[in-house]
Motif scaffolding. Structure first.
Motif, PDB file in Angstrom:
ATOM      1  N   SER A  29      25.113  47.460  32.441  1.00 16.65           N
ATOM      2  CA  SER A  29      26.048  48.575  32.310  1.00 16.65           C
ATOM      3  C   SER A  29      27.469  48.045  32.145  1.00 16.65           C
ATOM      4  O   SER A  29      27.813  46.983  32.658  1.00 16.65           O
ATOM      5  CB  SER A  29      25.988  49.451  33.564  1.00 16.65           C
ATOM      6  N   ASP A  30      28.272  48.791  31.416  1.00 15.36           N
ATOM      7  CA  ASP A  30      29.703  48.536  31.351  1.00 15.36           C
ATOM      8  C   ASP A  30      30.462  49.744  31.892  1.00 15.36           C
ATOM      9  O   ASP A  30      31.568  50.050  31.469  1.00 15.36           O
ATOM     10  CB  ASP A  30      30.144  48.221  29.908  1.00 15.36           C
ATOM     11  N   GLY A  31      29.849  50.426  32.872  1.00 13.99           N
ATOM     12  CA  GLY A  31      30.440  51.637  33.414  1.00 13.99           C
ATOM     13  C   GLY A  31      30.609  51.656  34.915  1.00 13.99           C
ATOM     14  O   GLY A  31      30.740  52.724  35.508  1.00 13.99           O
ATOM     15  N   VAL A  32      30.624  50.480  35.564  1.00 11.13           N
ATOM     16  CA  VAL A  32      30.777  50.430  37.016  1.00 11.13           C
ATOM     17  C   VAL A  32      32.256  50.531  37.377  1.00 11.13           C
ATOM     18  O   VAL A  32      33.062  49.725  36.935  1.00 11.13           O
ATOM     19  CB  VAL A  32      30.182  49.125  37.595  1.00 11.13           C
ATOM     20  N   GLN A  33      32.593  51.516  38.179  1.00 10.15           N
ATOM     21  CA  GLN A  33      33.974  51.659  38.627  1.00 10.15           C
ATOM     22  C   GLN A  33      34.177  50.809  39.866  1.00 10.15           C
ATOM     23  O   GLN A  33      33.604  51.070  40.915  1.00 10.15           O
ATOM     24  CB  GLN A  33      34.314  53.116  38.930  1.00 10.15           C
ATOM     25  N   ARG A  34      35.001  49.762  39.721  1.00 12.31           N
ATOM     26  CA  ARG A  34      35.281  48.858  40.841  1.00 12.31           C
ATOM     27  C   ARG A  34      36.644  49.116  41.478  1.00 12.31           C
ATOM     28  O   ARG A  34      36.876  48.737  42.609  1.00 12.31           O
ATOM     29  CB  ARG A  34      35.218  47.409  40.352  1.00 12.31           C
ATOM     30  N   VAL A  35      37.569  49.693  40.737  1.00  7.87           N
ATOM     31  CA  VAL A  35      38.927  49.940  41.230  1.00  7.87           C
ATOM     32  C   VAL A  35      39.050  51.434  41.529  1.00  7.87           C
ATOM     33  O   VAL A  35      38.769  52.275  40.675  1.00  7.87           O
ATOM     34  CB  VAL A  35      39.981  49.505  40.196  1.00  7.87           C
ATOM     35  N   HIS A  36      39.478  51.733  42.748  1.00  4.88           N
ATOM     36  CA  HIS A  36      39.549  53.119  43.214  1.00  4.88           C
ATOM     37  C   HIS A  36      40.962  53.448  43.670  1.00  4.88           C
ATOM     38  O   HIS A  36      41.554  52.719  44.473  1.00  4.88           O
ATOM     39  CB  HIS A  36      38.551  53.340  44.347  1.00  4.88           C
ATOM     40  N   ASP A  37      41.484  54.556  43.183  1.00  4.15           N
ATOM     41  CA  ASP A  37      42.827  55.026  43.482  1.00  4.15           C
ATOM     42  C   ASP A  37      42.725  56.172  44.481  1.00  4.15           C
ATOM     43  O   ASP A  37      42.185  57.229  44.170  1.00  4.15           O
ATOM     44  CB  ASP A  37      43.476  55.499  42.180  1.00  4.15           C
ATOM     45  N   PHE A  38      43.239  55.949  45.687  1.00  7.05           N
ATOM     46  CA  PHE A  38      43.239  56.971  46.730  1.00  7.05           C
ATOM     47  C   PHE A  38      44.657  57.463  46.995  1.00  7.05           C
ATOM     48  O   PHE A  38      45.072  57.635  48.137  1.00  7.05           O
ATOM     49  CB  PHE A  38      42.612  56.427  48.015  1.00  7.05           C
ATOM     50  N   ASP A  39      45.418  57.656  45.957  1.00  2.00           N
ATOM     51  CA  ASP A  39      46.803  58.116  45.995  1.00  2.00           C
ATOM     52  C   ASP A  39      47.738  57.064  46.595  1.00  2.00           C
ATOM     53  O   ASP A  39      48.361  56.335  45.883  1.00  2.00           O
ATOM     54  CB  ASP A  39      46.951  59.447  46.726  1.00  2.00           C
ATOM     55  N   ARG A  40      47.827  56.983  47.903  1.00  2.15           N
ATOM     56  CA  ARG A  40      48.771  56.064  48.547  1.00  2.15           C
ATOM     57  C   ARG A  40      48.162  54.712  48.895  1.00  2.15           C
ATOM     58  O   ARG A  40      48.792  53.891  49.544  1.00  2.15           O
ATOM     59  CB  ARG A  40      49.327  56.713  49.802  1.00  2.15           C
ATOM     60  N   ALA A  41      46.921  54.502  48.464  1.00  6.00           N
ATOM     61  CA  ALA A  41      46.228  53.234  48.702  1.00  6.00           C
ATOM     62  C   ALA A  41      45.229  53.032  47.574  1.00  6.00           C
ATOM     63  O   ALA A  41      44.786  53.983  46.933  1.00  6.00           O
ATOM     64  CB  ALA A  41      45.508  53.257  50.047  1.00  6.00           C
ATOM     65  N   GLY A  42      44.887  51.775  47.347  1.00 10.83           N
ATOM     66  CA  GLY A  42      43.890  51.447  46.337  1.00 10.83           C
ATOM     67  C   GLY A  42      42.944  50.401  46.879  1.00 10.83           C
ATOM     68  O   GLY A  42      43.308  49.595  47.742  1.00 10.83           O
ATOM     69  N   VAL A  43      41.716  50.427  46.382  1.00  7.98           N
ATOM     70  CA  VAL A  43      40.699  49.480  46.804  1.00  7.98           C
ATOM     71  C   VAL A  43      39.902  49.055  45.583  1.00  7.98           C
ATOM     72  O   VAL A  43      39.574  49.882  44.733  1.00  7.98           O
ATOM     73  CB  VAL A  43      39.752  50.111  47.854  1.00  7.98           C
ATOM     74  N   ALA A  44      39.602  47.761  45.502  1.00 11.87           N
ATOM     75  CA  ALA A  44      38.700  47.238  44.471  1.00 11.87           C
ATOM     76  C   ALA A  44      37.534  46.581  45.192  1.00 11.87           C
ATOM     77  O   ALA A  44      37.717  45.963  46.242  1.00 11.87           O
ATOM     78  CB  ALA A  44      39.426  46.232  43.592  1.00 11.87           C
ATOM     79  N   ALA A  45      36.320  46.718  44.623  1.00 11.84           N
ATOM     80  CA  ALA A  45      35.135  46.172  45.299  1.00 11.84           C
ATOM     81  C   ALA A  45      34.151  45.591  44.287  1.00 11.84           C
ATOM     82  O   ALA A  45      34.038  46.083  43.164  1.00 11.84           O
ATOM     83  CB  ALA A  45      34.446  47.262  46.116  1.00 11.84           C
ATOM     84  N   VAL A  46      33.446  44.531  44.706  1.00  9.24           N
ATOM     85  CA  VAL A  46      32.351  43.961  43.930  1.00  9.24           C
ATOM     86  C   VAL A  46      31.103  43.931  44.800  1.00  9.24           C
ATOM     87  O   VAL A  46      31.176  43.792  46.008  1.00  9.24           O
ATOM     88  CB  VAL A  46      32.634  42.539  43.389  1.00  9.24           C
ATOM     89  N   GLY A  47      29.972  44.064  44.125  1.00 13.82           N
ATOM     90  CA  GLY A  47      28.679  44.081  44.781  1.00 13.82           C
ATOM     91  C   GLY A  47      27.737  44.907  43.924  1.00 13.82           C
ATOM     92  O   GLY A  47      27.994  45.157  42.747  1.00 13.82           O
ATOM     93  N   ASP A  48      26.657  45.358  44.520  1.00 10.03           N
ATOM     94  CA  ASP A  48      25.714  46.229  43.834  1.00 10.03           C
ATOM     95  C   ASP A  48      26.406  47.559  43.503  1.00 10.03           C
ATOM     96  O   ASP A  48      27.139  48.096  44.341  1.00 10.03           O
ATOM     97  CB  ASP A  48      24.513  46.462  44.761  1.00 10.03           C
ATOM     98  N   PRO A  49      26.192  48.109  42.284  1.00  8.66           N
ATOM     99  CA  PRO A  49      26.876  49.356  41.910  1.00  8.66           C
ATOM    100  C   PRO A  49      26.664  50.506  42.900  1.00  8.66           C
ATOM    101  O   PRO A  49      27.614  51.237  43.208  1.00  8.66           O
ATOM    102  CB  PRO A  49      26.288  49.699  40.539  1.00  8.66           C
ATOM    103  N   GLY A  50      25.457  50.668  43.427  1.00 12.29           N
ATOM    104  CA  GLY A  50      25.218  51.719  44.408  1.00 12.29           C
ATOM    105  C   GLY A  50      26.004  51.492  45.687  1.00 12.29           C
ATOM    106  O   GLY A  50      26.543  52.439  46.274  1.00 12.29           O
ATOM    107  N   SER A  51      26.092  50.248  46.094  1.00 18.35           N
ATOM    108  CA  SER A  51      26.864  49.909  47.300  1.00 18.35           C
ATOM    109  C   SER A  51      28.348  50.146  47.081  1.00 18.35           C
ATOM    110  O   SER A  51      29.046  50.612  47.995  1.00 18.35           O
ATOM    111  CB  SER A  51      26.620  48.455  47.694  1.00 18.35           C
ATOM    112  N   ILE A  52      28.842  49.854  45.881  1.00 26.22           N
ATOM    113  CA  ILE A  52      30.260  50.093  45.567  1.00 26.22           C
ATOM    114  C   ILE A  52      30.555  51.591  45.629  1.00 26.22           C
ATOM    115  O   ILE A  52      31.564  52.001  46.216  1.00 26.22           O
ATOM    116  CB  ILE A  52      30.640  49.524  44.187  1.00 26.22           C
TER     117      ILE A  52
END
Length: 186
Positions: A29-52
């Motif tokens: 897949s080329d559709g895994v969202q790893r970078v997440h914008d929570f307004d005043r904070a951001g998080v990026a994660a790697v691992g299994d897509p379901g776990s992310i």
């Protein structure tokens, strides 16, 4: 696996991550969202897509709950502890961008074991070795646009050298705040 990176400068913090997921050496897949914008904070994660996905959902839930109960944003120290607990539960590595209690934008690295490192530049995932080598030269930038451009260039180089990293990149930016403009709790 994919790659995420984080850069902290005087201009602020930038997180970047690709969207590729490979399984058994094949791009699944080329559709895994790893970078997440929570307004005043951001998080990026790697691992299994379901776990992310589960990780991001749980972190967002914790942030929203805290904001509702306390009528303020979660400061970076608490956000990092929360993220570390969730990362350990879900088995993902993460990079967190948030504001300290005095309003400064800072970066934290979180391992899938719940360990936390304070850092100014880091990468996780299949292309982390290449990314860290490039990050060591660091962006010589006073503008967040330049830091973002450096992060995107780094990710492009990683994508060229690591089959597990794709060339589609998401970015989260958190600008620095002047101490006089900062509010407690952000």
């Amino acid at each position: 696996m994919g790659t995420i990176l984080g850069i902290e400068t005087t201009a602020g913090v930038v997180l970047a991550g690709d969207r590729r997921y490979t399984h058994d050496g094949t791009t699944a897949s080329d559709g895994v969202q790893r970078v997440h914008d929570f307004d005043r904070a951001g998080v990026a994660a790697v691992g299994d897509p379901g776990s992310i996905r589960q990780f991001a959902s749980r972190v967002e839930s914790e942030l929203r709950s805290y904001e509702t109960e306390h009528d303020e944003s979660m400061a970076l120290d608490r956000l990092t502890r929360t993220t570390a607990d969730v990362a350990a539960d879900e088995g993902v590595d993460a990079i967190v961008a948030g504001r300290t209690a005095d309003g400064n934008a800072e970066l934290r690295e979180v391992g899938n074991d719940g360990g936390v490192l304070v850092t100014e530049a880091t990468a996780r995932g299949s292309g982390a070795t290449v990314a860290v080598g490039l990050l060591e030269s660091g962006p010589d930038a006073e503008e967040l646009d330049d830091v973002e451009a450096f992060a995107r260039e780094t990710m492009a180089t990683v994508a060229n050298r690591d089959a597990g990293t794709g060339d589609e990149v998401d970015v989260y930016r958190l600008p620095s705040v002047d101490r006089d403009d900062a509010t407690t709790g952000e």
